[in-house]
Design a protein around this motif. Structure first.
Motif, PDB file in Angstrom:
ATOM      1  N   ILE A 228       0.833  -1.201   0.000  1.00 12.13           N
ATOM      2  CA  ILE A 228       0.000   0.000   0.000  1.00 12.13           C
ATOM      3  C   ILE A 228       0.873   1.259   0.000  1.00 12.13           C
ATOM      4  O   ILE A 228       0.443   2.339  -0.364  1.00 12.13           O
ATOM      5  CB  ILE A 228      -0.929   0.001   1.244  1.00 12.13           C
ATOM      6  N   ASP A 229       2.098   1.082   0.413  1.00 13.79           N
ATOM      7  CA  ASP A 229       3.033   2.199   0.496  1.00 13.79           C
ATOM      8  C   ASP A 229       2.607   3.205   1.544  1.00 13.79           C
ATOM      9  O   ASP A 229       2.657   4.414   1.344  1.00 13.79           O
ATOM     10  CB  ASP A 229       3.168   2.868  -0.873  1.00 13.79           C
ATOM     11  N   LEU A 230       2.115   2.695   2.666  1.00 13.83           N
ATOM     12  CA  LEU A 230       1.776   3.528   3.817  1.00 13.83           C
ATOM     13  C   LEU A 230       2.474   2.952   5.045  1.00 13.83           C
ATOM     14  O   LEU A 230       2.665   1.735   5.140  1.00 13.83           O
ATOM     15  CB  LEU A 230       0.268   3.534   4.064  1.00 13.83           C
ATOM     16  N   LYS A 231       2.821   3.830   5.966  1.00 15.18           N
ATOM     17  CA  LYS A 231       3.507   3.383   7.169  1.00 15.18           C
ATOM     18  C   LYS A 231       2.807   3.935   8.395  1.00 15.18           C
ATOM     19  O   LYS A 231       2.545   5.126   8.488  1.00 15.18           O
ATOM     20  CB  LYS A 231       4.952   3.881   7.167  1.00 15.18           C
ATOM     21  N   LEU A 232       2.473   3.005   9.297  1.00 12.96           N
ATOM     22  CA  LEU A 232       1.875   3.437  10.550  1.00 12.96           C
ATOM     23  C   LEU A 232       2.913   4.107  11.427  1.00 12.96           C
ATOM     24  O   LEU A 232       4.122   3.920  11.245  1.00 12.96           O
ATOM     25  CB  LEU A 232       1.267   2.234  11.276  1.00 12.96           C
ATOM     26  N   GLU A 233       2.445   4.882  12.349  1.00 11.73           N
ATOM     27  CA  GLU A 233       3.372   5.586  13.241  1.00 11.73           C
ATOM     28  C   GLU A 233       3.992   4.655  14.288  1.00 11.73           C
ATOM     29  O   GLU A 233       4.868   5.048  15.029  1.00 11.73           O
ATOM     30  CB  GLU A 233       2.634   6.734  13.934  1.00 11.73           C
ATOM     31  N   THR A 234       3.504   3.447  14.359  1.00 13.77           N
ATOM     32  CA  THR A 234       4.062   2.489  15.311  1.00 13.77           C
ATOM     33  C   THR A 234       5.178   1.667  14.659  1.00 13.77           C
ATOM     34  O   THR A 234       5.199   1.489  13.441  1.00 13.77           O
ATOM     35  CB  THR A 234       2.964   1.526  15.819  1.00 13.77           C
ATOM     36  N   ALA A 235       6.112   1.174  15.530  1.00 14.37           N
ATOM     37  CA  ALA A 235       7.213   0.328  15.015  1.00 14.37           C
ATOM     38  C   ALA A 235       6.856  -1.146  15.043  1.00 14.37           C
ATOM     39  O   ALA A 235       7.657  -1.986  14.630  1.00 14.37           O
ATOM     40  CB  ALA A 235       8.475   0.563  15.852  1.00 14.37           C
ATOM     41  N   SER A 236       5.661  -1.464  15.517  1.00 14.15           N
ATOM     42  CA  SER A 236       5.262  -2.863  15.613  1.00 14.15           C
ATOM     43  C   SER A 236       5.032  -3.431  14.216  1.00 14.15           C
ATOM     44  O   SER A 236       4.562  -2.734  13.314  1.00 14.15           O
ATOM     45  CB  SER A 236       3.967  -2.984  16.432  1.00 14.15           C
ATOM     46  N   PRO A 237       5.364  -4.711  14.035  1.00 11.39           N
ATOM     47  CA  PRO A 237       5.081  -5.336  12.733  1.00 11.39           C
ATOM     48  C   PRO A 237       3.568  -5.477  12.556  1.00 11.39           C
ATOM     49  O   PRO A 237       2.851  -5.770  13.513  1.00 11.39           O
ATOM     50  CB  PRO A 237       5.777  -6.686  12.853  1.00 11.39           C
ATOM     51  N   TYR A 238       3.128  -5.303  11.355  1.00  9.46           N
ATOM     52  CA  TYR A 238       1.694  -5.392  11.107  1.00  9.46           C
ATOM     53  C   TYR A 238       1.453  -5.774   9.664  1.00  9.46           C
ATOM     54  O   TYR A 238       2.370  -5.786   8.843  1.00  9.46           O
ATOM     55  CB  TYR A 238       1.001  -4.063  11.421  1.00  9.46           C
ATOM     56  N   LEU A 239       0.190  -6.032   9.369  1.00 12.99           N
ATOM     57  CA  LEU A 239      -0.252  -6.285   7.992  1.00 12.99           C
ATOM     58  C   LEU A 239      -1.734  -5.893   7.897  1.00 12.99           C
ATOM     59  O   LEU A 239      -2.380  -5.609   8.899  1.00 12.99           O
ATOM     60  CB  LEU A 239      -0.024  -7.752   7.599  1.00 12.99           C
ATOM     61  N   PHE A 240      -2.197  -5.886   6.666  1.00 16.24           N
ATOM     62  CA  PHE A 240      -3.589  -5.537   6.437  1.00 16.24           C
ATOM     63  C   PHE A 240      -4.360  -6.781   5.998  1.00 16.24           C
ATOM     64  O   PHE A 240      -3.858  -7.591   5.220  1.00 16.24           O
ATOM     65  CB  PHE A 240      -3.710  -4.485   5.330  1.00 16.24           C
TER      66      PHE A 240
END
Length: 610
Positions: free
Chosen positions: A173-185
């Motif tokens: 998606i080319d977006l980055k959350l403000e958190t450093a935790s690994p994630y996915l959609f």
């Protein structure tokens, strides 16, 4: 050159102390080190095998838990269908007033917050719904990018939904959350069940930290790496966050999809265990350096080696001390033996221990003492032999003996008894030749008897009818010629008989017999020579004194019976106390002297004189 040095390297030439130390190290150090080495190798291999068998089962369980949790999260979009008002908002395609749009926006966002992000689902970071060019959202963490709504809308337009929940990685998606935790959609299309129309698309940002909780329940080693990658090898989750989103280029070269194998791709030996799920095709990988597996074994090995080295050093010091104490008497013994080689027999090795070295030292001292005694004994024998020879020679060249013999020869010449003259000169010459020509300590019995016979014959010529003698030999000719006796053992005794016998007798009879008799003291057949005369005999007191003098076996200077004592002493020294002289005498009747010697053959005389 090297081979020459190796050929010159002879262990047998090393000192005993070095041999003991080297032998000790070979017999103790090497077996202990080999034992530690093979124990360590066996233990490390056992740990590796256990981890290799255990870890795939753990990965299978962990992978199933992760997939189960993801499956639960993919069902969250279904919650929208629990509210008709929300479905109405999604079905609405246009607004006459801006206020209506804001109202729907508020109601939708509030519903998303209540349903997804306000504590019910801890792993949900944010929920985004794209419907009819509208973006509804509720999130606990914002995006770093400002135009994220348009970005999500553009991504959804370009995504071709399959009707199932899809996993979308953040970099897609080319977006980055403000958190450093690994994630996915988790992306899923929302379809209206009433008319099969597409109402929109929901994206749920899921925090993958829950994977940490799953895997850490099984693996607590901080040096171990755990990662999850999709079917294309892209890493979805990694305990080292910087690898998330990268591609594991080695995935296609994994020898197994479910199991363990060893690899050194990173330059370090590692044990890698993998498990691939059958649902989404995700692969859960566990990698750990082998040295981490054998860390405890390495510690035990190092401590054991340290203890072994300490023990070896301590025991080596003790071994060196023991070796020094053992070899010191031997070195001293070596030095004393060199002194003995140089002729110094006045040595004494003082070792008080009761071990083999002490026994050796006592044997050495005993041997040296025996050698000293033998040398002294041989020295005394030589002296007595020379004394006997000198005595015999002096007797034969005694002025009186020579005068009387020559006078007898002169009278025989005057009387024209040329045969007697020739015989006397021949006998005298043979006696002198016997005395000076034969330097051996022993002569054959035949020679010794012939010598005393010559002496008695001369005395017979001199004293004529006053001297009668008879020599009887009962030996076989081979024994008479082959058996040996000490030299000059008969003449001193016969001379003594003539000297004392003619003083009181007008006619003296001398009988000599040679034969073999069994000896009670020696337990063997011995050569026995008996000299009997009918002289005045010896008084009992004088006979006792003579017997005491014979038992002393020592040189006491010349006396009237010097010949008897000398003969007895030489026989005892040469052949032991079982042999020697015996005296039997009766006053007025005569005296018998018995000479007992062992049966000596020629080779025995050679060994004895050596």
């Amino acid at each position: 050159m090297i081979f020459k040095r190796l050929r010159g390297f002879r262990f047998k030439d090393f000192p005993i102390g070095y041999k003991l130390i080297v032998t000790y190290i070979l017999l103790t150090a090497f077996p202990m080190i080999l034992l530690v080495y093979f124990s360590y190798i066996q233990y490390a291999r056992s740990v590796e095998e256990q981890i290799g068998e255990y870890m795939p089962r753990f990965l299978y369980q962990a992978n199933a838990d992760v997939e189960k949790h993801i499956d639960e999260l993919t069902k969250l979009p279904e919650n929208l269908f629990n509210s008709e008002s929300i479905l109405g908002i999604l079905r609405r395609q246009s607004y006459d007033r801006r206020a209506d749009l804001n109202k729907d926006q508020y109601n939708m966002n509030s519903y998303l917050a209540r349903t997804y992000t306000n504590g019910r689902n801890a792993d949900v970071l944010g929920v985004y719904v794209v419907s009819n060019n509208r973006v509804f959202d509720s999130s606990n963490v914002g995006f770093k990018e400002t135009g994220w709504g348009n970005t999500i809308m553009e991504f959804v337009r370009g995504f071709e939904p399959s009707g199932k929940a899809e996993i979308v990685l953040p970099d897609e998606i080319d977006l980055k959350l403000e958190t450093a935790s690994p994630y996915l959609f988790i992306l899923k299309q929302i379809n209206d069940d009433d008319n099969r129309r597409n109402l929109g698309t929901m994206l749920i940002a899921v925090d993958l930290t829950f994977i940490d909780n799953i895997v850490r329940n099984f693996e607590k080693n901080e040096r171990a790496d755990l990662w999850v990658m999709n079917a294309s090898g892209k890493i979805i989750y990694h305990t080292n966050r910087r690898f998330i989103g990268t591609v594991d280029a080695e995935k296609d070269r994994y020898p197994v999809l479910n199991g363990s194998f060893r690899t050194d791709v990173t330059g370090e030996q590692r044990l890698v265990s993998v498990n691939q799920s059958t649902g989404r095709g995700w692969t859960l990988v566990h990698g750990i350096p082998l040295r981490e597996l054998t860390e405890k074994a390495d510690t035990v090995r190092n401590v054991t080696l340290f203890v072994i080295i300490a023990i070896l050093l301590l025991t080596s010091v003790i071994g060196i001390m023991i070796s020094y104490n053992m070899t010191r008497p031997l070195k001293k013994l070596t030095g004393l033996m060199k002194s003995v080689e140089r002729g110094d027999f006045q040595v004494d090795l003082k070792v008080q221990s009761g071990d083999e070295v002490g026994t050796l030292a006592r044997s050495f001292n005993s041997m040296i003492s025996t050698i000293r005694e033998l040398i002294q004994k041989n020295y005394q024998i030589e002296i007595r032999q020379k004394e006997a020879e000198l005595y015999a020679l002096q007797s034969q060249i005694n002025p009186h003996f020579m005068y009387n013999t020559l006078e007898t020869i002169g009278m025989a010449v005057e009387e024209g008894e040329s045969d007697q003259v020739v015989d006397m000169v021949t006998l005298l010459g043979r006696m002198l030749r016997f005395s000076v020509s034969n330097q051996s300590k022993s002569v054959s019995i035949a020679e010794e008897v012939q010598h005393v016979k010559d002496y008695l014959t001369i005395q017979k010529f001199r004293f004529e009818d006053r001297v009668h003698f008879e020599i009887a030999q009962a030996l076989e000719d081979t024994d008479f010629q082959g058996l040996y006796s000490p030299k000059f053992i008969l003449q001193p005794i016969v001379e003594n008989s003539i000297k004392h016998g003619l003083e009181s007798r007008k006619a003296l009879d001398i009988h000599i017999s040679v034969g073999l008799e069994f000896g009670a003291r020696s337990g063997k057949r011995d050569v026995v020579i008996r000299i009997w005369d009918n002289g005045p005999g010896i008084a009992a007191e004088r006979l006792n004194e003579l017997e005491k003098s014979l038992k002393k076996i020592s040189f006491e200077g010349r006396s009237s019976h010097f010949g008897l004592i000398n003969v007895n002493a030489r026989i005892v020294m040469m052949h032991g106390p079982d042999y020697g002289l015996q005296l039997h005498s009766i006053v007025g009747k005569g005296t018998e002297v018995i000479i007992r010697i062992p049966m000596i053959h020629e080779e025995m005389t050679a060994n004895a004189e050596d």
